[in-house]
Design a protein around this motif. Structure first.
Motif, PDB file in Angstrom:
ATOM      1  N   GLY A  75       0.801  -1.220   0.000  1.00  0.00           N
ATOM      2  CA  GLY A  75       0.000   0.000   0.000  1.00  0.00           C
ATOM      3  C   GLY A  75       0.828   1.261   0.000  1.00  0.00           C
ATOM      4  O   GLY A  75       1.909   1.325   0.602  1.00  0.00           O
ATOM      5  N   SER A  76       0.340   2.297  -0.691  1.00  0.00           N
ATOM      6  CA  SER A  76       1.050   3.563  -0.802  1.00  0.00           C
ATOM      7  C   SER A  76       1.000   4.356   0.491  1.00  0.00           C
ATOM      8  O   SER A  76      -0.029   4.361   1.192  1.00  0.00           O
ATOM      9  N   ALA A  77       2.085   5.045   0.795  1.00  0.00           N
ATOM     10  CA  ALA A  77       2.086   5.983   1.916  1.00  0.00           C
ATOM     11  C   ALA A  77       1.280   7.213   1.529  1.00  0.00           C
ATOM     12  O   ALA A  77       1.220   7.596   0.361  1.00  0.00           O
ATOM     13  N   THR A  78       0.655   7.829   2.525  1.00  0.00           N
ATOM     14  CA  THR A  78      -0.124   9.039   2.279  1.00  0.00           C
ATOM     15  C   THR A  78       0.789  10.259   2.312  1.00  0.00           C
ATOM     16  O   THR A  78       1.349  10.606   3.357  1.00  0.00           O
ATOM     17  N   THR A  79       0.958  10.897   1.142  1.00  0.00           N
ATOM     18  CA  THR A  79       1.747  12.139   1.048  1.00  0.00           C
ATOM     19  C   THR A  79       0.947  13.188   0.289  1.00  0.00           C
ATOM     20  O   THR A  79       1.477  13.889  -0.565  1.00  0.00           O
ATOM     21  N   GLY A  80      -0.337  13.278   0.618  1.00  0.00           N
ATOM     22  CA  GLY A  80      -1.242  14.167  -0.082  1.00  0.00           C
ATOM     23  C   GLY A  80      -2.472  13.392  -0.506  1.00  0.00           C
ATOM     24  O   GLY A  80      -2.644  12.222  -0.156  1.00  0.00           O
ATOM     25  N   CYS A  81      -3.349  14.030  -1.268  1.00  0.00           N
ATOM     26  CA  CYS A  81      -4.555  13.366  -1.775  1.00  0.00           C
ATOM     27  C   CYS A  81      -4.480  13.246  -3.289  1.00  0.00           C
ATOM     28  O   CYS A  81      -3.938  14.113  -3.977  1.00  0.00           O
ATOM     29  N   HIS A  82      -5.060  12.164  -3.801  1.00  0.00           N
ATOM     30  CA  HIS A  82      -5.140  12.010  -5.249  1.00  0.00           C
ATOM     31  C   HIS A  82      -6.365  12.704  -5.803  1.00  0.00           C
ATOM     32  O   HIS A  82      -6.302  13.358  -6.845  1.00  0.00           O
ATOM     33  N   ASP A  83      -7.486  12.568  -5.128  1.00  0.00           N
ATOM     34  CA  ASP A  83      -8.732  13.141  -5.647  1.00  0.00           C
ATOM     35  C   ASP A  83      -9.712  13.342  -4.506  1.00  0.00           C
ATOM     36  O   ASP A  83      -9.706  12.591  -3.529  1.00  0.00           O
ATOM     37  N   ILE A  84     -10.550  14.359  -4.639  1.00  0.00           N
ATOM     38  CA  ILE A  84     -11.598  14.661  -3.664  1.00  0.00           C
ATOM     39  C   ILE A  84     -12.913  14.819  -4.417  1.00  0.00           C
ATOM     40  O   ILE A  84     -12.967  15.482  -5.459  1.00  0.00           O
ATOM     41  N   THR A  85     -13.955  14.191  -3.903  1.00  0.00           N
ATOM     42  CA  THR A  85     -15.297  14.402  -4.445  1.00  0.00           C
ATOM     43  C   THR A  85     -16.120  15.136  -3.397  1.00  0.00           C
ATOM     44  O   THR A  85     -16.211  14.681  -2.248  1.00  0.00           O
ATOM     45  N   ALA A  86     -16.686  16.265  -3.787  1.00  0.00           N
ATOM     46  CA  ALA A  86     -17.515  17.063  -2.891  1.00  0.00           C
ATOM     47  C   ALA A  86     -18.990  16.821  -3.177  1.00  0.00           C
ATOM     48  O   ALA A  86     -19.367  16.546  -4.324  1.00  0.00           O
ATOM     49  N   TYR A  87     -19.798  16.908  -2.143  1.00  0.00           N
ATOM     50  CA  TYR A  87     -21.254  16.884  -2.283  1.00  0.00           C
ATOM     51  C   TYR A  87     -21.734  18.182  -1.645  1.00  0.00           C
ATOM     52  O   TYR A  87     -22.167  18.219  -0.489  1.00  0.00           O
TER      53      TYR A  87
END
Length: 484
Positions: free
Chosen positions: A254-266
């Protein structure tokens, strides 16, 4: 919110009930063809063909999903195709070399309105009124559309958001750029509550000590505020730290978290879901400039890279995708299995800050792909069927899948369409990057083959025919009338 008039709802119920049971699950196999309109077979092939790998460029589909037309890529926008956005009769298609504006008023015959050359991966796109926003996540010599590739270790290099005026669709004008830390791999458009501004939640990742503008640990996103009437005043107004205690440290799988790839807003529900490499997060976005993480989940068994998210219409579920292999590997095979490179369905329980995401099941396309086909869960959207949770989704060379997750624990595919491998001899990247439902049709941006238009004909999704959007940025989910 998209609403359906009550008389049409009454008609819809009658027609839907009458149509129930008419569709049988079988497979339509079309011969290889370079024609832009897919041929219709007189008879469906046996269901066993669903797990037969088609030949090179051979089209295979369920009988309820067919290709209407295809527009191949044309130079100079012959780079990799990326994301899609929609407004009125137009579709906006990202490409690593710029973007294309299509007139889709006649879905069977889309017309190119303009091509804008502006290199800089990924060139993910969103639209709002007369504005178009373009993500640049490759280090460039400057912020112009004439820039050249330049190392991120050079302080003067540029990455971020470009803003275009698209009032004249035939002649978009580049009017503003905003540089952001680590660039902009993707961005999410979130309308301001005062309707005078829009916000862009900019996702980026993979910092490095040698990158002056992308320093570790980079646990934040960039928030750009854009005054709608004065877009040239757009600027970064916040860089909230989403992981003050640190994200997932990473593992062999699994990848380490160094930011976000994508965000979906509602936006109408003041919620957002972040797919952040090693973590999935749920956020409260009532304060657009200060999103708050209220729940975080991890899957250290089957998820390699948290890639994107989709809410159901009621905001009580969220689907996360795992981009195992980064979109360039063959993961839809027996070796990888059904739970990796897949979707994960979570129910959202509780209220307010006590909301939690509870895992229910995985979904992955049930067809085996060739080892020369890149295939993994990628971008999709809800099909607006009141009272149901149905999604269309791109799977690169795994094609396009329509699946029902109304029962979170027992998702099922109800339609599919795919091309055979580009090559039987070597891995060549291609397939559907984004597959979205918009006003009666499914539109797909294929990395290799170009812009596809498809038609879904199924009694279970017929109610969606009555829903019409004026504008659609899939990562900024609209709501539609839910339930009867």
């Amino acid at each position: 919110m998209i609403r359906i008039p009550r008389p049409r709802l009454r008609q819809l119920q009658i027609v839907s009930i009458a149509a129930a049971g008419l569709l049988t699950a079988s497979v339509l196999v079309a011969p290889p063809s370079s024609a832009q309109v897919a041929p219709q077979a007189a008879e469906a092939a046996p269901a066993a063909a669903t797990n037969t790998i088609p030949g090179v460029d051979e089209i295979v589909s369920s009988p309820n999903l067919r290709l209407v037309t295809n527009l191949p890529k044309v130079a100079p926008l012959d780079g990799t195709n990326s994301d899609l956005a929609f407004q009125g009769k137009y579709a906006f298609a990202g490409n690593y070399n710029g973007f294309v504006v299509y007139d889709i008023s006649r879905p069977s015959s889309p017309q190119v309105v303009s091509r804008v050359l502006c290199p800089g991966s990924q060139n993910d796109v969103s639209v709002y009124g007369d504005l178009l926003f373009l993500s640049t996540d490759s280090s460039r010599s400057d912020d112009s559309c004439n820039s050249e590739a330049q190392g991120a270790d050079v302080k003067e290099s540029w990455e971020g958001i470009k803003i275009f005026d698209i009032k004249n669709k035939a002649n978009p004008r580049y009017i503003k750029s905003v540089e952001t830390a680590c660039g902009s791999h993707t961005h999410t458009l979130v309308p301001g509550k005062d309707k005078k501004s829009v916000y862009l939640y900019v996702s980026s990742y993979s910092p490095r000590a040698t990158f002056p503008d992308c320093q570790p640990p980079h646990d934040s996103i960039s928030i750009i505020k854009v005054p709608v009437k004065k877009p040239t005043q757009a600027a970064v107004v916040a860089t909230p730290n989403l992981f003050p205690d640190g994200g997932f440290e990473g593992s062999e799988t699994g990848s380490a978290t160094t930011g976000c790839h994508d965000i979906t807003a509602y936006p109408s529900k003041d919620l957002a879901a972040g797919a952040c490499m090693g973590d999935g997060i749920l956020m409260d976005i009532r304060n657009r400039e200060a999103p708050r993480v209220i729940n975080r989940v991890r899957d250290t068994t089957n998820f390699a890279f948290w890639h994107s998210a989709t809410f159901n219409n009621s905001g009580t579920k969220v689907v996360f995708t795992d981009e195992l292999g980064g979109g360039g590997a063959a993961t839809c095979n027996e070796e990888v299995g059904p739970n990796r490179g897949a979707d994960a369905i979570y129910d959202i329980t509780g209220r307010g800050d006590h909301r939690k995401m509870i895992f229910r099941s995985y979904f992955k396309i049930p067809r085996t792909n060739a080892d020369t086909e890149n295939c993994v869960a990628h971008n999709g959207s809800l099909i607006p069927v009141p009272g149901k949770d149905i999604m269309v989704q791109a799977w690169y060379q795994g094609g396009i899948s329509v699946w029902d997750f109304t029962n979170s624990s027992q998702p099922k595919e109800i339609a599919f369409w795919e091309r055979g491998p580009i090559s039987n001899e070597q891995m060549i990247g291609g397939g559907s990057w984004s597959a979205y439902y918009y006003n009666g049709h499914i539109y797909s941006n294929d990395l290799f083959k170009g812009f596809d238009v498809l038609k879904l004909s199924d009694w279970r999704t017929w109610p969606a025919e009555l829903v019409r959007y004026k504008e659609l940025n899939v990562q900024s989910q609209p709501s539609y009338l839910g339930g009867w």
